[in-house]
Design a protein around this motif. Structure first.
Motif, PDB file in Angstrom:
ATOM      1  N   LEU A   1       0.833  -1.212   0.000  1.00 44.64           N
ATOM      2  CA  LEU A   1       0.000   0.000   0.000  1.00 44.64           C
ATOM      3  C   LEU A   1       0.862   1.255   0.000  1.00 44.64           C
ATOM      4  O   LEU A   1       0.539   2.237  -0.692  1.00 44.64           O
ATOM      5  N   ASP A   2       1.955   1.234   0.737  1.00 47.41           N
ATOM      6  CA  ASP A   2       2.869   2.374   0.736  1.00 47.41           C
ATOM      7  C   ASP A   2       3.472   2.572  -0.656  1.00 47.41           C
ATOM      8  O   ASP A   2       3.544   3.702  -1.152  1.00 47.41           O
ATOM      9  N   MET A   3       3.880   1.497  -1.285  1.00 46.75           N
ATOM     10  CA  MET A   3       4.462   1.593  -2.623  1.00 46.75           C
ATOM     11  C   MET A   3       3.429   2.080  -3.637  1.00 46.75           C
ATOM     12  O   MET A   3       3.757   2.876  -4.524  1.00 46.75           O
ATOM     13  N   LEU A   4       2.189   1.637  -3.503  1.00 47.39           N
ATOM     14  CA  LEU A   4       1.128   2.086  -4.405  1.00 47.39           C
ATOM     15  C   LEU A   4       0.842   3.577  -4.252  1.00 47.39           C
ATOM     16  O   LEU A   4       0.421   4.235  -5.204  1.00 47.39           O
TER      17      LEU A   4
ATOM     18  N   LYS B   1      -9.001  -1.865  -3.675  1.00 44.71           N
ATOM     19  CA  LYS B   1     -10.294  -1.538  -4.292  1.00 44.71           C
ATOM     20  C   LYS B   1     -10.839  -0.223  -3.741  1.00 44.71           C
ATOM     21  O   LYS B   1     -11.373   0.592  -4.490  1.00 44.71           O
ATOM     22  N   ASP B   2     -10.674   0.021  -2.440  1.00 44.80           N
ATOM     23  CA  ASP B   2     -11.155   1.251  -1.816  1.00 44.80           C
ATOM     24  C   ASP B   2     -10.301   2.468  -2.188  1.00 44.80           C
ATOM     25  O   ASP B   2     -10.837   3.536  -2.462  1.00 44.80           O
ATOM     26  N   LYS B   3      -8.973   2.297  -2.188  1.00 48.13           N
ATOM     27  CA  LYS B   3      -8.071   3.436  -2.388  1.00 48.13           C
ATOM     28  C   LYS B   3      -7.667   3.663  -3.840  1.00 48.13           C
ATOM     29  O   LYS B   3      -7.393   4.793  -4.240  1.00 48.13           O
ATOM     30  N   TYR B   4      -7.567   2.597  -4.615  1.00 50.06           N
ATOM     31  CA  TYR B   4      -7.071   2.680  -5.990  1.00 50.06           C
ATOM     32  C   TYR B   4      -7.970   1.881  -6.940  1.00 50.06           C
ATOM     33  O   TYR B   4      -7.528   0.916  -7.572  1.00 50.06           O
ATOM     34  N   PRO B   5      -9.231   2.254  -7.047  1.00 52.20           N
ATOM     35  CA  PRO B   5     -10.175   1.457  -7.843  1.00 52.20           C
ATOM     36  C   PRO B   5      -9.799   1.342  -9.324  1.00 52.20           C
ATOM     37  O   PRO B   5     -10.193   0.381  -9.981  1.00 52.20           O
ATOM     38  N   ASP B   6      -8.995   2.267  -9.813  1.00 53.20           N
ATOM     39  CA  ASP B   6      -8.612   2.226 -11.223  1.00 53.20           C
ATOM     40  C   ASP B   6      -7.639   1.093 -11.551  1.00 53.20           C
ATOM     41  O   ASP B   6      -7.493   0.730 -12.711  1.00 53.20           O
TER      42      ASP B   6
ATOM     43  N   VAL C   1      -5.231  -6.838 -10.792  1.00 52.69           N
ATOM     44  CA  VAL C   1      -4.706  -7.729  -9.752  1.00 52.69           C
ATOM     45  C   VAL C   1      -4.768  -9.171 -10.242  1.00 52.69           C
ATOM     46  O   VAL C   1      -5.782  -9.620 -10.785  1.00 52.69           O
ATOM     47  N   ILE C   2      -3.671  -9.883 -10.041  1.00 52.50           N
ATOM     48  CA  ILE C   2      -3.607 -11.321 -10.293  1.00 52.50           C
ATOM     49  C   ILE C   2      -3.180 -11.960  -8.974  1.00 52.50           C
ATOM     50  O   ILE C   2      -2.188 -11.549  -8.375  1.00 52.50           O
ATOM     51  N   PHE C   3      -3.939 -12.938  -8.518  1.00 51.63           N
ATOM     52  CA  PHE C   3      -3.620 -13.615  -7.266  1.00 51.63           C
ATOM     53  C   PHE C   3      -2.786 -14.855  -7.525  1.00 51.63           C
ATOM     54  O   PHE C   3      -2.872 -15.469  -8.590  1.00 51.63           O
TER      55      PHE C   3
END
Length: 123
Positions: free
Chosen positions: A46-49, A76-81, A86-88
Motif C-alpha cells: 500500500l505504501d508503494m502504491l 479496491k477502496d483506495k485505488y479502484p482504477d 490484480v492477479i492472485f
C-alpha cells in the motif's frame, strides 16, 4: 483482463517469502522485460502504491497480518482504477471461502509455481 503488453511494463509483486519475491522479480524482469517492484507485506504494498504507478499487481493470497484478500479490498477502496489488474497467486489450493472470493471478484489466480507464459495469459 486483456491489455496491450506493450503498455504493461510495471509490476508489483507482493509475497511474504523473500525467495519467491526474488525468483519472480528476476523471472519477469529477464523473461518479460518488466520493471518489477516487490513488497514483503500488504502494508508495504500500500505504501508503494501511494508513491508509484503499477500496471500489474501480483499478490499472494496467503500472507500473515494482511492477507491478499484484505489487501485487495484496500486497493479496491483506495485505488479502484487498478483493482482490475490484480492477479492472485498461492502455493496451495484455495479453501472454499477463498474460492468463493475468487469467483466473486473474477480476478485471475495462479497456482505456484507458474511460468511467465501462464501469467501473460492472464493479462
Amino acid at each position: 483482463m486483456k491489455f496491450s503488453l506493450e503498455k504493461l511494463k510495471r509490476m508489483l509483486i507482493v509475497d511474504d517469502t523473500e525467495a519467491i519475491r526474488h525468483i519472480l522479480q528476476n523471472m519477469f524482469r529477464i523473461e518479460a522485460g518488466f520493471a518489477v517492484g516487490t513488497a514483503a507485506s500488504g502494508a508495504i504494498a500500500l505504501d508503494m502504491l501511494s508513491k508509484n504507478k503499477y500496471d500489474i499487481l501480483l499478490i499472494d493470497l496467503d500472507m500473515p497480518i494482511m492477507s491478499g484478500i484484505e489487501l485487495y479490498q484496500r486497493i479496491k477502496d483506495k485505488y479502484p482504477d487498478i483493482v482490475e489488474r490484480v492477479i492472485f497467486m498461492s502455493a496451495g489450493n484455495p479453501n472454499a471461502s477463498t474460492r468463493h472470493f475468487l469467483v466473486k471478484t473474477r480476478q485471475p489466480f495462479l497456482l505456484k509455481p507458474f511460468t511467465v507464459a501462464e501469467l501473460l495469459k492472464c493479462i
